[in-house]
Design a protein around this motif. Structure first.
Motif, mmCIF file in Angstrom:
data_model
loop_
_atom_site.group_PDB
_atom_site.id
_atom_site.type_symbol
_atom_site.label_atom_id
_atom_site.label_comp_id
_atom_site.label_asym_id
_atom_site.label_seq_id
_atom_site.Cartn_x
_atom_site.Cartn_y
_atom_site.Cartn_z
ATOM 1 N N PRO A 73 0.860 -1.382 -0.453
ATOM 2 C CA PRO A 73 -0.245 0.025 0.240
ATOM 3 C C PRO A 73 1.300 1.068 0.124
ATOM 4 N N PRO A 74 1.012 2.368 -0.744
ATOM 5 C CA PRO A 74 1.452 3.161 -0.899
ATOM 6 C C PRO A 74 1.099 4.304 0.430
ATOM 7 N N LYS A 75 1.793 5.326 0.825
ATOM 8 C CA LYS A 75 2.668 6.108 1.840
ATOM 9 C C LYS A 75 1.416 6.802 1.631
ATOM 10 N N ASN A 76 0.239 7.576 2.494
ATOM 11 C CA ASN A 76 -0.936 7.736 2.906
ATOM 12 C C ASN A 76 -0.213 9.591 3.357
ATOM 13 N N ILE A 77 -0.845 10.771 2.048
ATOM 14 C CA ILE A 77 0.014 12.062 2.692
ATOM 15 C C ILE A 77 -1.088 12.993 2.332
ATOM 16 N N MET A 78 -1.874 13.305 3.466
ATOM 17 C CA MET A 78 -2.502 14.476 3.712
ATOM 18 C C MET A 78 -2.194 16.232 3.642
ATOM 19 N N VAL A 79 -1.794 17.023 2.579
ATOM 20 C CA VAL A 79 -1.834 18.382 2.814
ATOM 21 C C VAL A 79 -3.285 19.154 2.770
ATOM 22 N N LEU A 80 -3.282 19.721 4.159
ATOM 23 C CA LEU A 80 -4.204 20.540 4.742
ATOM 24 C C LEU A 80 -4.176 21.906 4.304
ATOM 25 N N ILE A 81 -4.077 22.382 2.850
ATOM 26 C CA ILE A 81 -3.432 24.013 2.488
ATOM 27 C C ILE A 81 -4.784 24.703 3.443
ATOM 28 N N THR A 82 -4.854 25.915 4.074
ATOM 29 C CA THR A 82 -6.007 26.140 4.549
ATOM 30 C C THR A 82 -5.592 28.131 4.805
ATOM 31 N N LEU A 94 -11.916 23.218 16.522
ATOM 32 C CA LEU A 94 -10.213 22.423 17.064
ATOM 33 C C LEU A 94 -9.820 21.165 17.529
ATOM 34 N N GLY A 95 -11.082 20.409 18.371
ATOM 35 C CA GLY A 95 -11.710 19.657 18.834
ATOM 36 C C GLY A 95 -12.403 18.358 17.590
ATOM 37 N N ALA A 96 -12.619 19.004 16.790
ATOM 38 C CA ALA A 96 -13.677 18.056 15.422
ATOM 39 C C ALA A 96 -12.530 18.163 14.689
ATOM 40 N N ALA A 97 -11.293 18.975 14.844
ATOM 41 C CA ALA A 97 -10.480 18.919 13.719
ATOM 42 C C ALA A 97 -9.391 17.630 13.765
ATOM 43 N N MET A 98 -8.861 17.964 15.127
ATOM 44 C CA MET A 98 -8.183 16.868 15.914
ATOM 45 C C MET A 98 -8.528 15.430 15.645
ATOM 46 N N LYS A 99 -9.718 15.503 16.348
ATOM 47 C CA LYS A 99 -10.401 14.151 16.556
ATOM 48 C C LYS A 99 -10.521 13.172 14.965
ATOM 49 N N GLN A 100 -10.980 13.961 13.642
ATOM 50 C CA GLN A 100 -10.549 13.411 11.998
ATOM 51 C C GLN A 100 -9.261 13.466 11.652
ATOM 52 N N ALA A 101 -7.764 13.916 12.387
ATOM 53 C CA ALA A 101 -7.066 13.788 12.457
ATOM 54 C C ALA A 101 -5.575 12.686 13.134
ATOM 55 N N ARG A 102 -6.677 12.490 14.129
ATOM 56 C CA ARG A 102 -6.170 11.050 15.065
ATOM 57 C C ARG A 102 -7.424 9.989 14.354
ATOM 58 N N LYS A 103 -8.041 9.354 13.581
ATOM 59 C CA LYS A 103 -9.078 8.554 13.100
ATOM 60 C C LYS A 103 -7.903 8.828 11.176
ATOM 61 N N ALA A 104 -7.355 9.706 10.963
ATOM 62 C CA ALA A 104 -6.385 9.501 9.541
ATOM 63 C C ALA A 104 -5.289 9.294 10.658
ATOM 64 N N ARG A 105 -4.594 9.125 10.692
ATOM 65 C CA ARG A 105 -3.346 8.298 11.509
ATOM 66 C C ARG A 105 -3.875 7.281 12.067
ATOM 67 N N GLU A 106 -4.537 6.557 12.608
ATOM 68 C CA GLU A 106 -5.095 5.292 13.064
ATOM 69 C C GLU A 106 -5.490 4.225 12.172
ATOM 70 N N GLU A 107 -6.439 5.133 11.163
ATOM 71 C CA GLU A 107 -7.094 3.816 10.575
ATOM 72 C C GLU A 107 -6.689 4.094 9.341
ATOM 73 N N ASN A 108 -5.863 5.026 8.729
ATOM 74 C CA ASN A 108 -6.402 4.883 7.274
ATOM 75 C C ASN A 108 -4.429 5.369 7.125
ATOM 76 N N GLU A 109 -3.847 5.466 8.467
ATOM 77 C CA GLU A 109 -2.245 5.594 8.453
ATOM 78 C C GLU A 109 -1.392 6.599 7.672
ATOM 79 N N VAL A 110 -2.851 7.536 8.043
ATOM 80 C CA VAL A 110 -1.830 9.148 6.757
ATOM 81 C C VAL A 110 -0.965 10.244 7.660
ATOM 82 N N PHE A 111 0.035 10.757 7.295
ATOM 83 C CA PHE A 111 0.643 11.569 8.248
ATOM 84 C C PHE A 111 -0.104 13.482 7.259
ATOM 85 N N ILE A 112 -0.045 13.824 8.052
ATOM 86 C CA ILE A 112 -0.439 14.754 7.568
ATOM 87 C C ILE A 112 0.043 16.210 7.667
#
Length: 116
Positions: A73-82, A94-112
């Motif tokens: 599987p490829p390395k998953n990298i998310m670039v969040l431009i804001t 901020l809490g909602a964003a952090m919750k989604q970021a943790r899910k991305a890291r834990e469930e999708n192995e994403v580096f943001i």
């Protein structure tokens, strides 16, 4: 393997603009984006990116043959431009964003990578 890119545009809501484009296609897609207005919903942006990552991984896995044991599987990298800090959902942006970021890291192995 060739790298692919998906583009999600967000403000009040996130919207998948393109899925699994080449580098040149992704740059062209980004050049065609325009400012939509709205508020800054990082949680929705990350959530929509997670959905696109899941869809692209499922597509890549279906494209390999059952006898091919070399698929990595490829390395998953998310670039969040804001342009700013999250301002919605209203109760705890901020809490909602952090919750989604943790899910991305834990469930999708994403580096943001956030870009402000």
């Amino acid at each position: 393997a060739e790298k692919t890119f998906s583009i999600v545009q967000f403000a009040t809501e996130g919207q998948l603009i393109s899925l699994m484009e080449t580098n040149d296609e992704a740059l062209s897609t980004i050049d065609q984006l325009y400012y939509t207005g709205g508020i800054t919903n990082h949680a929705e942006a990350i959530s929509e990116c997670r959905r696109s990552l899941s869809a692209s991984l499922a597509f890549q896995q279906s494209a390999i043959t059952a006898s091919d044991t070399t698929f990595v599987p490829p390395k998953n990298i998310m670039v969040l431009i804001t342009d700013g800090k999250p301002t919605t959902p209203d109760d705890d942006p901020l809490g909602a964003a952090m919750k989604q970021a943790r899910k991305a890291r834990e469930e999708n192995e994403v580096f943001i990578i956030p870009v402000f």
